[in-house]
Design a protein around this motif. Structure first.
Motif, PDB file in Angstrom:
ATOM      1  N   GLY A 102      -4.759  35.813  -6.152  1.00 19.51           N
ATOM      2  CA  GLY A 102      -5.644  34.975  -6.950  1.00 19.51           C
ATOM      3  C   GLY A 102      -5.824  33.485  -6.132  1.00 19.51           C
ATOM      4  O   GLY A 102      -6.815  33.007  -6.815  1.00 19.51           O
ATOM      5  N   LEU A 103      -5.514  33.414  -4.922  1.00 20.02           N
ATOM      6  CA  LEU A 103      -5.484  32.026  -4.522  1.00 20.02           C
ATOM      7  C   LEU A 103      -7.043  31.466  -4.460  1.00 20.02           C
ATOM      8  O   LEU A 103      -7.394  30.425  -4.322  1.00 20.02           O
ATOM      9  N   THR A 104      -7.682  32.428  -3.793  1.00 18.77           N
ATOM     10  CA  THR A 104      -9.209  32.157  -3.493  1.00 18.77           C
ATOM     11  C   THR A 104      -9.967  31.965  -4.968  1.00 18.77           C
ATOM     12  O   THR A 104     -11.063  31.223  -4.976  1.00 18.77           O
ATOM     13  N   SER A 105      -9.632  31.910  -6.121  1.00 20.70           N
ATOM     14  CA  SER A 105     -10.095  31.445  -7.448  1.00 20.70           C
ATOM     15  C   SER A 105      -9.745  29.964  -7.695  1.00 20.70           C
ATOM     16  O   SER A 105     -10.230  29.497  -8.464  1.00 20.70           O
ATOM     17  N   CYS A 106      -8.876  29.514  -6.907  1.00 20.72           N
ATOM     18  CA  CYS A 106      -8.370  27.840  -7.296  1.00 20.72           C
ATOM     19  C   CYS A 106      -9.474  27.089  -6.670  1.00 20.72           C
ATOM     20  O   CYS A 106      -9.801  27.268  -5.307  1.00 20.72           O
ATOM     21  N   ALA A 107      -9.474  26.028  -7.266  1.00 26.01           N
ATOM     22  CA  ALA A 107     -10.370  24.884  -6.806  1.00 26.01           C
ATOM     23  C   ALA A 107      -9.697  23.523  -6.687  1.00 26.01           C
ATOM     24  O   ALA A 107      -8.366  23.630  -7.249  1.00 26.01           O
ATOM     25  N   LEU A 108      -9.909  22.629  -5.997  1.00 29.17           N
ATOM     26  CA  LEU A 108      -9.115  21.452  -6.022  1.00 29.17           C
ATOM     27  C   LEU A 108      -9.167  20.708  -7.258  1.00 29.17           C
ATOM     28  O   LEU A 108     -10.195  21.041  -7.979  1.00 29.17           O
ATOM     29  N   ALA A 109      -8.412  20.006  -7.548  1.00 28.40           N
ATOM     30  CA  ALA A 109      -8.339  18.984  -8.910  1.00 28.40           C
ATOM     31  C   ALA A 109      -9.713  18.209  -8.736  1.00 28.40           C
ATOM     32  O   ALA A 109     -10.372  17.880  -7.687  1.00 28.40           O
ATOM     33  N   ALA A 110     -10.388  18.010 -10.079  1.00 30.25           N
ATOM     34  CA  ALA A 110     -11.765  17.552 -10.060  1.00 30.25           C
ATOM     35  C   ALA A 110     -12.024  16.267  -9.331  1.00 30.25           C
ATOM     36  O   ALA A 110     -13.122  16.025  -8.573  1.00 30.25           O
ATOM     37  N   ASP A 111     -11.069  15.386  -9.030  1.00 29.31           N
ATOM     38  CA  ASP A 111     -11.162  14.125  -8.406  1.00 29.31           C
ATOM     39  C   ASP A 111     -10.434  14.034  -7.092  1.00 29.31           C
ATOM     40  O   ASP A 111     -10.196  12.863  -6.729  1.00 29.31           O
ATOM     41  N   ALA A 112      -9.907  15.115  -6.543  1.00 26.98           N
ATOM     42  CA  ALA A 112      -8.936  15.179  -5.431  1.00 26.98           C
ATOM     43  C   ALA A 112      -9.610  14.494  -4.347  1.00 26.98           C
ATOM     44  O   ALA A 112      -9.018  13.691  -3.461  1.00 26.98           O
ATOM     45  N   THR A 113     -10.936  14.661  -3.825  1.00 29.61           N
ATOM     46  CA  THR A 113     -11.347  14.175  -2.693  1.00 29.61           C
ATOM     47  C   THR A 113     -11.757  12.806  -2.760  1.00 29.61           C
ATOM     48  O   THR A 113     -11.577  11.806  -2.008  1.00 29.61           O
ATOM     49  N   ALA A 170      -0.111   9.118 -14.311  1.00 30.56           N
ATOM     50  CA  ALA A 170      -1.768   8.999 -14.471  1.00 30.56           C
ATOM     51  C   ALA A 170      -2.089  10.338 -14.915  1.00 30.56           C
ATOM     52  O   ALA A 170      -1.532  11.499 -14.396  1.00 30.56           O
ATOM     53  N   ASP A 171      -3.135  10.453 -15.550  1.00 31.26           N
ATOM     54  CA  ASP A 171      -3.902  11.686 -15.860  1.00 31.26           C
ATOM     55  C   ASP A 171      -4.996  12.086 -15.114  1.00 31.26           C
ATOM     56  O   ASP A 171      -5.589  13.242 -15.356  1.00 31.26           O
ATOM     57  N   THR A 172      -5.307  11.291 -14.109  1.00 28.57           N
ATOM     58  CA  THR A 172      -6.485  11.649 -13.137  1.00 28.57           C
ATOM     59  C   THR A 172      -5.539  11.307 -11.599  1.00 28.57           C
ATOM     60  O   THR A 172      -4.866  10.261 -11.711  1.00 28.57           O
ATOM     61  N   LEU A 173      -6.056  11.778 -10.572  1.00 33.22           N
ATOM     62  CA  LEU A 173      -5.769  11.537  -9.310  1.00 33.22           C
ATOM     63  C   LEU A 173      -6.191  10.053  -8.639  1.00 33.22           C
ATOM     64  O   LEU A 173      -5.563   9.529  -8.097  1.00 33.22           O
ATOM     65  N   THR A 174      -7.431   9.866  -8.999  1.00 33.61           N
ATOM     66  CA  THR A 174      -7.866   8.451  -8.711  1.00 33.61           C
ATOM     67  C   THR A 174      -7.001   7.356  -9.378  1.00 33.61           C
ATOM     68  O   THR A 174      -6.776   6.307  -8.876  1.00 33.61           O
TER      69      THR A 174
END
Length: 216
Positions: free
Chosen positions: A83-94, A202-206
């Motif tokens: 199922g790995l191809t179905s995964c996205a990065l966290a919304a603010d990862a980049t 923290a609730d977000t990566l940023t």
């Protein structure tokens, strides 16, 4: 402004990679193979811990020797890969990666030979001075020894480092080498457990990166 600790180590699964739903599905495949219960994402976040063999033993209601755990670990990882191809990065990862002014690396407990091309697929490899995964046939153990090896390869002391991860095992690993840790609540662990740990959360990566800037 340069942070007091100039190097950031990222966790992968559940942190940069938003794979909680896949982890829960794969865990349920492993449990079903052993006649165990189906779990929800919320139950998994509350009860999951490392070593994973202890978590499996609790959920299945029986002792877990190396052979039994190894079989379940293989079943889990086969389902996870599917199922790995179905995964996205966290919304603010980049955006979070771009916000850190110092050097960065990535350390995951996912198998090294699979991690490296996966990180490349998401276009993140150029951001990291080093990418390390698990160099072992069976997963599920503590991150501490692997973080020590990761920093040794980078020539860094723990006092130069902040780790961002989504589990108490990440925090324990950081403490073991004298690093600091910011815990991200959007991953595999119950946010209340993380907040109760005393580590910055923290609730977000940023937001996690902003906190990492401030740590002495």
């Amino acid at each position: 402004m340069t942070p007091a600790r100039h190097h950031l180590v990222w966790d992968w699964n559940g942190t940069l990679l938003d794979d909680l739903d896949l982890v829960v599905r794969a865990t349920n495949v492993a449990f079903a193979s052993a006649g165990g219960p189906a779990i929800t994402a919320d139950e998994h976040r509350v009860r999951f811990r490392r070593p994973v063999a202890d978590y499996y033993a609790e959920m299945l209601g029986r002792a877990m020797d190396d052979e039994a755990y190894g079989r379940l670990d293989r079943i889990f990882h086969d389902a996870y890969r599917a199922g790995l191809t179905s995964c996205a990065l966290a919304a603010d990862a980049t955006a979070a990666i771009a916000a850190w002014p110092g050097s960065q690396s990535l350390l995951s407990m996912w198998f090294h030979d699979e991690l490296v091309p996966t990180v490349h697929t998401y276009g993140l490899t150029p951001h990291f001075t080093r990418v390390d995964g698990l160099r072992s046939a069976v997963g599920g153990g503590s991150k501490a020894e692997w973080l020590a090896k990761h920093l040794a390869e980078l020539g860094l002391a723990g006092g130069e480092v902040v780790l961002i991860g989504d589990s108490l095992d990440d925090a324990d690993a950081a403490i073991s080498v004298g690093a600091r840790c910011v815990l991200y609540t959007g991953g595999i662990s119950d946010p209340a457990r993380l907040r109760a740990s005393g580590h910055p959360t923290a609730d977000t990566l940023t937001s996690a990166v902003n906190l990492a800037h401030t740590l002495p």
